[in-house]
Enzyme design. Structure first.
Site, short mmCIF file in Angstrom:
data_model
loop_
_atom_site.label_atom_id
_atom_site.label_comp_id
_atom_site.label_asym_id
_atom_site.label_seq_id
_atom_site.Cartn_x
_atom_site.Cartn_y
_atom_site.Cartn_z
N LYS A 1 0.83 -1.21 0.00
CA LYS A 1 0.00 0.00 0.00
C LYS A 1 0.87 1.27 0.00
O LYS A 1 2.09 1.21 0.22
CB LYS A 1 -0.92 -0.04 1.22
N TYR B 1 -12.57 -2.21 -2.84
CA TYR B 1 -12.98 -2.31 -1.44
C TYR B 1 -14.50 -2.20 -1.30
O TYR B 1 -15.00 -1.84 -0.25
CB TYR B 1 -12.28 -1.24 -0.61
N ARG C 1 3.00 -6.00 9.10
CA ARG C 1 2.30 -4.85 9.66
C ARG C 1 2.93 -4.39 10.97
O ARG C 1 3.01 -3.18 11.24
CB ARG C 1 0.81 -5.18 9.82
N ARG D 1 -1.53 -14.07 4.79
CA ARG D 1 -2.20 -13.39 5.92
C ARG D 1 -1.36 -13.51 7.19
O ARG D 1 -1.30 -12.58 8.00
CB ARG D 1 -3.59 -14.01 6.16
N PHE E 1 -15.21 3.65 7.91
CA PHE E 1 -13.84 3.99 7.47
C PHE E 1 -13.69 4.00 5.94
O PHE E 1 -12.60 4.25 5.43
CB PHE E 1 -12.82 3.02 8.09
N ASN F 1 -1.91 0.54 6.70
CA ASN F 1 -1.36 -0.68 7.30
C ASN F 1 -0.53 -1.54 6.34
O ASN F 1 -0.48 -2.75 6.47
CB ASN F 1 -2.45 -1.48 8.01
N GLU G 1 -10.05 -10.92 -6.78
CA GLU G 1 -9.09 -9.81 -6.68
C GLU G 1 -7.97 -9.95 -7.72
O GLU G 1 -7.50 -8.95 -8.26
CB GLU G 1 -8.52 -9.75 -5.27
N THR H 1 -4.89 -6.80 11.15
CA THR H 1 -5.27 -5.55 10.47
C THR H 1 -4.75 -4.32 11.20
O THR H 1 -4.22 -3.38 10.58
CB THR H 1 -6.81 -5.47 10.36
#
Ligand code: YYY
Ligand code: MG
Length: 143
Positions: A11, A51, A104, A87, A59, A114, A128, A93
């Protein structure tokens, strides 16, 4: 255990911190291979669609603004148990709750910035991956 594919996004906060290589290295060291990769800046429309499942969450608007705030690196990771393995490497998260040594915990600034995205099931992984890559842009690593 079957070979799986999952979608990973590095990100904007992690790209800005110059840790693209460190994050990808963690995937490779854990036995995941890069089957597809591109750097891009998401449009607002792409971020909202990607998303979409979170459209009604409080959020959502901030998440979309953040995801379009800078370039991201989108990858298909391939390997044994790739969805759960990614994951696990990512951590929780909220980076404050992420286990030590996870991506993270080490690189994320906050719950909304994050560092990484990872698909959470075989169904979302397939959706995705197709959202970002055509079939001929993905290179099988485990033939
Ligand atoms: O899959 P993962 O990224 O770990 O979390 P999700 O629950 O799917 O939420 C997607 C994304 O939304 C999360 O990575 C950050 C943001 N977010 C947030 O800003 N605040 C929350 N309370 C929950 C999620
Ligand atoms: Mg999620």
């Amino acid at each position: 255990m079957a070979i799986e594919r999952t979608l990973s996004i590095i990100k904007p906060d992690a790209v800005a911190k110059n840790v693209i290589g460190e994050i990808i290295s963690r995937f490779e060291k854990a036995g995941l291979c890069i089957a597809a990769l591109k750097m891009m800046k998401l449009t607002r429309q792409q971020a909202e669609a990607f998303y979409g499942v979170h459209r009604d969450k409080p959020f959502f608007d901030d998440l979309v603004e953040y995801m379009i705030s800078g370039p991201v690196v989108v990858q298909v990771l391939e390997g044994e148990n790739a969805i759960a393995k990614n994951r696990e490497l990512m951590g929780a998260t909220n980076p404050k709750e992420a286990a030590p040594g996870t991506i993270r915990a080490d690189f994320a600034d906050s719950i909304d910035a994050n560092a990484v995205h990872g698909s959470d099931s075989p169904e979302t992984a397939a959706q995705e991956i197709a959202f970002f890559f055509k079939d001929d842009e993905i290179f099988p690593r485990f033939d």
